[in-house]
Design an enzyme around this catalytic site. Structure first.
Site, mmCIF file in Angstrom:
data_model
loop_
_atom_site.group_PDB
_atom_site.id
_atom_site.type_symbol
_atom_site.label_atom_id
_atom_site.label_comp_id
_atom_site.label_asym_id
_atom_site.label_seq_id
_atom_site.Cartn_x
_atom_site.Cartn_y
_atom_site.Cartn_z
ATOM 1 N N SER A 125 0.858 -1.228 -0.059
ATOM 2 C CA SER A 125 -0.013 0.119 0.047
ATOM 3 C C SER A 125 0.838 1.286 -0.038
ATOM 4 O O SER A 125 0.232 2.351 -0.187
ATOM 5 C CB SER A 125 -0.892 -0.033 1.064
ATOM 6 O OG SER A 125 0.000 -0.044 2.389
ATOM 7 N N HIS A 146 -3.263 -3.910 -5.470
ATOM 8 C CA HIS A 146 -3.366 -3.321 -4.097
ATOM 9 C C HIS A 146 -4.986 -3.397 -3.853
ATOM 10 O O HIS A 146 -5.768 -2.739 -4.294
ATOM 11 C CB HIS A 146 -3.112 -1.904 -4.115
ATOM 12 C CG HIS A 146 -3.138 -1.198 -2.896
ATOM 13 N ND1 HIS A 146 -3.516 0.035 -2.482
ATOM 14 C CD2 HIS A 146 -3.428 -1.756 -1.526
ATOM 15 C CE1 HIS A 146 -3.497 0.325 -1.264
ATOM 16 N NE2 HIS A 146 -3.492 -0.817 -0.896
ATOM 17 N N GLU A 158 -6.334 -1.342 -6.844
ATOM 18 C CA GLU A 158 -5.305 -0.441 -7.702
ATOM 19 C C GLU A 158 -4.441 -1.291 -8.477
ATOM 20 O O GLU A 158 -3.501 -2.218 -7.747
ATOM 21 C CB GLU A 158 -4.652 0.381 -6.522
ATOM 22 C CG GLU A 158 -5.573 1.526 -6.160
ATOM 23 C CD GLU A 158 -4.888 2.689 -5.217
ATOM 24 O OE1 GLU A 158 -5.177 3.658 -5.207
ATOM 25 O OE2 GLU A 158 -4.114 2.016 -4.516
ATOM 26 N N ASN A 196 -4.519 6.612 -0.982
ATOM 27 C CA ASN A 196 -3.700 7.056 -0.008
ATOM 28 C C ASN A 196 -3.070 8.294 -0.123
ATOM 29 O O ASN A 196 -2.570 9.136 0.987
ATOM 30 C CB ASN A 196 -2.698 6.017 0.661
ATOM 31 C CG ASN A 196 -3.163 4.916 1.480
ATOM 32 O OD1 ASN A 196 -4.090 5.043 1.953
ATOM 33 N ND2 ASN A 196 -2.354 3.757 1.395
#
Length: 510
Positions: A125, A146, A158, A196
């Site tokens: 991540s 991900h 992802e 993120n």
């Protein structure tokens, strides 16, 4: 040529059988693949297989799988004892510790075991896919895959391309994730990938508002839920994630972007981490979670009478929603022309939508002492709480008039200190700004950014679609005013937002 998903006969290998590894294994087995699980902890892979089979049994008991399908999916799972047992894998996905050296060593070992056509996926991540691949003989076969926790339930994946990742590999993984029932999005290997990175302002602006005394945590959380439409407010969400984890991600992204002030970590959160107040898992964060702890309540203004004179101005979404709610409550009002941006005049008070200036700054500019600002809402027709601020020279009677009006419409009023941009508006503007920068830097597409934020962190609307709905000129003005007010590079406007405004274009043209 469109790449096809891996066939159901392809063996999928999972290395690391914690919550994420087991979740991905469950998805692959449910999709029809034979799945091999390996973990360097003795007995962990076998335990994971038993746990996943238990999950299939539960799904069958709920009627979401037939008993035969549950048994067949469980039978496709095999725990293995050595990496050499993964030689026939078509795809190896690692979900091990978040350490660059550990991931590099694992994939280097796998290169000596698997076939040349085997693909490598990392569920990292935060670690650069490019950096992981730099140790490999054939880094072109590696991409990020991900998933989000819990992997069987969360739709987003992802697909992260490192500098050496072959496009065909990313496309096969994209198609495979889609065949597994997920919604994949392509992204480049940049700090934080999409989710993120773009999510940082959701926490950062809330922490800043708290530090400036805008409102308390419970009130800020309530406004973000009940006006912004977010499932969880930022403080309760940080408590759930864990401040040690959330703060570490923020520091990682900030450091990776060479201390860009847009990602500057919060001293408030640093204090929580230093104190060991990590949130739910430690029993204390912004809120207390010990047995018997009483959660704090959001603050609302005391009841006020309905004002005598109400004029709603213009045809903005807010003005139309106010007028419609007034009609539904059979409250008399008149409609007026749009003048000086005002939304309504209520007795002696003049109400404006926040534009990134403080109410006091706005009053100084427009010469109206009784200036009040209302926050953005996802849907003004349904909002049950909203933030309000008043200029320092505003009369108490003017505040009471606006509060009384909103209360009569069934809206709880959260009176904020006079901070620029209030809560939902400045947060949405900053989320859109970050998403726009990601698109501008070819990290992802506008569609990918919006899908990632809706599906990866359950935002009520993609930030760029939300910016389109508010109006990009409005978002640009809010950011410009925040930058001018604070004098900080933190609020600099994405070049892509500037260009869209200049061209009169939206991110999603219809």
């Amino acid at each position: 040529m469109v790449s096809k998903a891996l066939p159901n006969s392809a063996v999928i290998a999972l290395i690391g059988t914690g919550a994420m590894g087991a979740g991905i294994a469950q998805i692959a087995a449910a999709a029809g693949h034979p799945v091999k699980l390996f973990d360097n902890r003795a007995g962990a892979a076998a335990q994971a297989v038993a746990g996943i089979r238990g999950q299939f049994d539960k799904l069958a008991a709920k009627g979401k799988l037939t008993p035969e399908a549950a048994q067949a999916a469980g039978a496709r799972l095999v725990a293995v004892e050595a990496l050499s047992d993964l030689a026939d894998a078509a795809l190896v996905v690692e979900a091990i510790v978040e350490r660059l050296d550990a991931k590099q060593q694992l994939f280097c070992a796998l290169e000596e075991i698997v076939g040349d056509d085997c693909l490598f996926g990392t569920n990292t991540s935060s670690i650069s896919v490019t950096a992981i691949g730099s140790a490999l003989q054939r880094p072109e076969r590696l991409a990020g895959l991900h998933f989000f926790n819990p992997a069987p339930l969360m739709a987003l994946v992802e697909i992260v391309s490192g500098l050496a990742t072959e496009p065909r590999v990313a496309d096969i993984l994209f198609a495979t994730a889609a065949a597994w029932g997920k919604t994949p999005v392509h992204t480049r290997s940049t700090p934080g990938f999409i989710v993120n990175r773009v999510a940082r302002p959701y926490y950062a602006e809330a922490l800043r508002l708290l530090g400036e005394g805008a409102a308390d945590c419970a009130t800020l959380d309530a406004v973000m839920r009940e006006a912004g439409g977010f499932r969880m407010g930022p403080f309760e969400l940080m408590d759930m994630i864990g401040h040690d984890v959330n703060f570490a991600v923020t520091r990682s992204v900030w450091s990776a972007f060479y201390n860009d002030p847009r990602f500057t970590p919060s001293l408030i959160q640093q204090e929580l981490v230093d104190a060991g107040f990590f949130g739910r898992k430690s029993g204390r964060g912004f809120y207390a979670y010990r047995d018997g702890a009483v959660p704090p309540q959001a603050r609302s203004e005391a009841p006020q009478p309905l004002p005598a004179a109400i004029v709603v101005h213009g045809e903005s979404a807010l003005a139309r929603a106010l007028s419609e709610r007034l009609r539904e409550k059979n409250i008399q009002h008149v409609r007026g022309e749009a003048t000086d941006g005002r939304i309504a005049q209520i007795d002696d008070a003049v109400l404006f939508l926040t534009d990134g200036r403080s109410a006091t700054q706005r009053a100084a500019a427009n010469g109206i002492a009784n200036t009040l600002l209302i926050d953005l809402a996802l849907d003004y027709a349904k909002a049950t709480r909203i933030a309000l601020s008043a200029a320092l020279g505003c009369a108490d009677s003017a505040v009471a008039a606006v509060v009384g009006l909103l209360q009569a419409l069934g809206i709880e009023v959260a009176r904020f200190a006079d901070v620029p941009g209030l809560a939902v508006m400045r947060t949405v503007a900053m989320l859109a700004n970050e998403a726009a920068d990601a698109v501008n830097q070819s990290v992802c597409s506008a569609e990918g950014a919006d899908a990632a934020m809706r599906l990866g962190v359950n935002y009520p609307c993609g930030p760029l679609a939300w910016a389109d709905a508010v109006g990009l000129p409005v978002i640009r003005e809010v950011l410009a005013n925040l930058a001018q007010f604070y004098g900080e590079d933190r609020y600099r406007i994405s070049p892509l937002i500037q260009q869209k405004v200049f061209a009169g274009k939206a991110f999603h043209e219809h």
